[in-house]
Write an enzyme that holds these catalytic residues in place. Structure first.
Site, mmCIF file in Angstrom:
data_model
loop_
_atom_site.group_PDB
_atom_site.id
_atom_site.type_symbol
_atom_site.label_atom_id
_atom_site.label_comp_id
_atom_site.label_asym_id
_atom_site.label_seq_id
_atom_site.Cartn_x
_atom_site.Cartn_y
_atom_site.Cartn_z
ATOM 1 N N GLY A 1 -11.684 40.848 -50.504
ATOM 2 C CA GLY A 1 -11.044 39.560 -50.489
ATOM 3 C C GLY A 1 -9.543 39.322 -49.890
ATOM 4 N N GLU B 1 -13.489 46.692 -51.565
ATOM 5 C CA GLU B 1 -14.323 46.456 -50.515
ATOM 6 C C GLU B 1 -13.688 45.426 -49.500
ATOM 7 O OE1 GLU B 1 -17.035 44.369 -52.954
ATOM 8 O OE2 GLU B 1 -18.246 46.247 -53.637
ATOM 9 N N PRO B 2 -12.859 45.982 -48.828
ATOM 10 C CA PRO B 2 -12.025 45.063 -47.709
ATOM 11 C C PRO B 2 -12.990 44.705 -46.530
ATOM 12 C CG PRO B 2 -11.221 47.397 -47.505
ATOM 13 C CD PRO B 2 -11.936 47.388 -48.719
ATOM 14 N N GLY B 3 -13.227 43.667 -46.114
ATOM 15 C CA GLY B 3 -13.854 43.382 -44.938
ATOM 16 C C GLY B 3 -12.717 42.694 -43.893
ATOM 17 N N TYR C 1 -14.500 25.810 -42.472
ATOM 18 C CA TYR C 1 -13.442 26.047 -43.632
ATOM 19 C C TYR C 1 -12.390 25.035 -43.274
ATOM 20 C CZ TYR C 1 -16.791 30.204 -44.248
ATOM 21 O OH TYR C 1 -17.706 30.920 -44.308
ATOM 22 N N CYS D 1 -22.083 20.369 -28.426
ATOM 23 C CA CYS D 1 -22.356 19.026 -28.560
ATOM 24 C C CYS D 1 -22.158 18.335 -29.680
ATOM 25 C CB CYS D 1 -23.728 18.473 -27.947
ATOM 26 S SG CYS D 1 -23.829 18.838 -26.135
ATOM 27 N N GLU D 2 -20.783 18.599 -30.313
ATOM 28 C CA GLU D 2 -20.384 17.894 -31.584
ATOM 29 C C GLU D 2 -18.783 17.769 -31.535
ATOM 30 O OE1 GLU D 2 -23.216 20.472 -34.977
ATOM 31 O OE2 GLU D 2 -21.313 19.622 -35.671
ATOM 32 N N TYR E 1 -15.664 37.666 -39.332
ATOM 33 C CA TYR E 1 -16.487 36.317 -39.771
ATOM 34 C C TYR E 1 -16.844 35.457 -38.662
ATOM 35 C CZ TYR E 1 -15.881 38.304 -44.639
ATOM 36 O OH TYR E 1 -16.102 39.051 -45.511
HETATM 37 N N1 LLP Z 1 -17.187 42.327 -51.519
HETATM 38 C C1 LLP Z 1 -18.252 41.266 -51.825
HETATM 39 C C2 LLP Z 1 -19.104 41.350 -52.880
HETATM 40 C C3 LLP Z 1 -17.915 40.271 -50.737
HETATM 41 O O1 LLP Z 1 -19.041 39.296 -51.235
HETATM 42 C C4 LLP Z 1 -17.437 39.852 -49.821
HETATM 43 C C5 LLP Z 1 -17.291 38.756 -48.857
HETATM 44 C C6 LLP Z 1 -16.404 41.110 -49.625
HETATM 45 C C7 LLP Z 1 -16.359 42.418 -50.338
HETATM 46 C C8 LLP Z 1 -15.191 41.078 -48.466
HETATM 47 O O2 LLP Z 1 -14.597 39.977 -48.468
HETATM 48 P P1 LLP Z 1 -13.365 40.170 -47.529
HETATM 49 O O3 LLP Z 1 -12.315 41.487 -47.849
HETATM 50 O O4 LLP Z 1 -13.825 40.317 -46.148
HETATM 51 O O5 LLP Z 1 -12.490 38.959 -47.706
HETATM 52 N N2 LLP Z 1 -17.623 33.667 -44.069
HETATM 53 C C9 LLP Z 1 -16.209 33.548 -44.919
HETATM 54 C C10 LLP Z 1 -15.974 34.745 -45.793
HETATM 55 C C11 LLP Z 1 -17.054 34.949 -46.725
HETATM 56 C C12 LLP Z 1 -17.004 36.171 -47.449
HETATM 57 C C13 LLP Z 1 -18.278 36.695 -48.439
HETATM 58 N N3 LLP Z 1 -17.904 37.840 -48.908
HETATM 59 C C14 LLP Z 1 -15.115 33.235 -44.065
HETATM 60 O O6 LLP Z 1 -15.214 33.342 -42.696
HETATM 61 O O7 LLP Z 1 -13.873 33.198 -44.270
#
Ligand code: LLP
Length: 441
Positions: free
Chosen positions: A257, A299-301, A343, A370-371, A399
């Site tokens: 997150g 858990e970074p994404g 968002y 088309c929006e 994302y």
């Molecule tokens: N761990 C879990 C259990 C999660 O559900 C998530 C994200 C992450 C880790 C990774 O979070 P990050 O580090 O990427 O922030 N679609 C949305 C974000 C949804 C995130 C869902 N879960 C967007 O575009 O902002």
């Protein structure tokens, strides 16, 4: 060639440069040439930035807390080329579906470092994971616990699990991406006593091996204090479970997150700040509560892939409504990046063939879908734009592609990985044939 000090450029991948013509370069590749060769919309990923973010997470955590595993949250964007890079960098993976799992399987990712999340994993998905001897399943609810225990029994295995808890902490991000509050579809709430029941049940399930606890508050989280509050709640809970149920707290994950800088003015914690906040809290509390320091799973994404990705679009038409607004219309939009529409996410924009020009015009970047809501960036300052110019949007690596669609039957973009002046296609552009290949008449 010079690495520009323009602050907007600092949002681009670490290898950003501009040449004397004002062309943007990423990974030693001229973005205008990339657009010509591969077409637009085009997503460009910079391998140097990607690997350096992986290494930064690993260094910042392990130097403070050696027993840490960084697992990349695949949902932010996974394909086979990326999965290979994460494997080479020694990261683990967080997957949330049989599909993400199958990408990991396709590159022989070490299963022991894969964590399976999700609030409604199907029996088939769980079997797929058990068959593969996945490292951990993060159990989200009582039905899943029962199902997993019986599947593991049928297969004659004992599966290691974590429990996902909802600590009841609001991280102050968008409501669509807030997950750790009481009223959430995810996890066992601490406040209702269901978390304790889950610990007791998991410990008595013969085919489950409860090794730890997990929470994820939401995303993107702009400050570290909410993590510290939730860590305190969960570690105190772990202590209570040790006393009451003899629970052995071997692994702990405070999820992912961490926010990233999407716009020039935004303030976000650095990876070092984030590592410091989490590790100091875990270390001091574990000591205070007389708990053995658990293995830490981070858990970074977004924070790994966002900055590495740049979206390139071609300007096809310009509509000026005198005294009202100037729309710059590009060949992509909500189909490849739904985040602004979903968002109200903000992005910066640069004209990739006019990087050095004065940004004197106020415009709105509109997509081709088309929006009316298909606006990629409202009210941004740009160099004077003409039809045919290439628009670059930085921080597009997370994302966008994984949430893309074929709305209006528009094929999804190609993706290239750049490094040392070379570009390789890591996903080809969809064709019209692809769009109808699943149809039956
Ligand atoms: N761990 C879990 C259990 C999660 O559900 C998530 C994200 C992450 C880790 C990774 O979070 P990050 O580090 O990427 O922030 N679609 C949305 C974000 C949804 C995130 C869902 N879960 C967007 O575009 O902002």
């Amino acid at each position: 060639m010079h690495q520009s000090d323009l602050s907007k450029l600092s949002l681009f991948p670490l290898t950003n440069e501009a040449d004397s013509r004002g062309h943007l370069y990423i990974g030693g590749c001229d973005c205008i040439e990339l657009a010509k060769k591969f077409g637009t919309p085009l997503y460009v990923f910079d391998e140097v930035t990607l690997r350096s973010k992986c290494q930064e997470f690993q260094t910042e955590f392990t130097k403070r807390y050696s027993n840490t595993l960084i697992i990349y949250a695949s949902k932010a964007f996974l394909n086979r080329a990326l999965a290979i890079i994460f494997k080479e960098e020694g990261l683990g993976l967080d997957v949330v579906s049989g599909g993400e799992l199958s990408v990991a399987q396709s590159v022989d990712f070490p299963p022991e470092n894969v964590y399976f999340h999700g609030n409604n994993k199907t029996a088939d998905e769980l079997k797929q994971a058990l068959d593969w001897e996945i490292g951990r399943i993060v159990v989200d609810n009582f039905d899943e616990m029962e199902l997993l225990n019986s599947l593991a029994r049928e297969m004659g295995v004992r599966q290691s699990i974590l429990l996902r808890l909802t600590p009841g902490v609001d991280p102050h991000t968008h409501r669509h991406t807030t997950t750790g509050i009481l009223d959430s579809k995810f996890g066992f709430p601490l406040a209702t006593g269901q978390a304790e029941t889950a610990v007791a049940k998991a410990m008595s399930a013969p085919n489950l091996n409860l090794v730890g606890l997990h929470f994820h508050l939401g995303s993107p989280i702009p400050d570290t204090s909410s993590y510290q509050i939730a860590i305190s709640l969960v570690l105190n809970f772990a202590r209570e479970m040790k006393t009451k149920h003899d629970f052995h707290f071997a692994e702990f994950s405070p999820g992912g997150g961490l926010a990233v800088k999407y716009t020039v003015g935004s303030q976000t914690p650095s990876i070092a700040d984030y590592a410091e906040a989490i590790t100091t809290k875990v270390t001091s509390l574990a000591t205070e509560l007389d708990l053995t320091c658990p293995k830490l799973i981070i858990e970074p994404g977004r924070a790994i892939v966002a900055q590495a990705g740049v979206a390139l679009y071609t300007v096809g038409s310009i509509k000026e409504i005198p005294g009202v607004r100037k729309y710059i219309c590009v060949d992509g939009g909500m189909g490849d990046n739904i985040r602004p529409a979903l968002y109200e996410a903000r992005y910066e924009v640069l004209v990739a063939n006019k990087v050095s020009d004065d940004e004197s015009t106020n415009v709105t970047i509109a997509g081709k879908y088309c929006e009316s809501g298909d606006i990629l960036a409202r009210d941004v300052s740009l160099a004077p734009v003409s039809v045919g110019d290439i628009i670059a949007i930085p921080v597009s690596g997370a994302y966008s592609i994984p949430m893309s669609s074929n709305y209006n039957m528009v094929p999804r973009p190609a993706i290239v990985m750049v490094k040392d002046g070379k570009a390789r296609l890591i996903r080809r552009r969809e064709s019209y044939k692809d769009l109808i290949k699943l149809d039956r008449i």
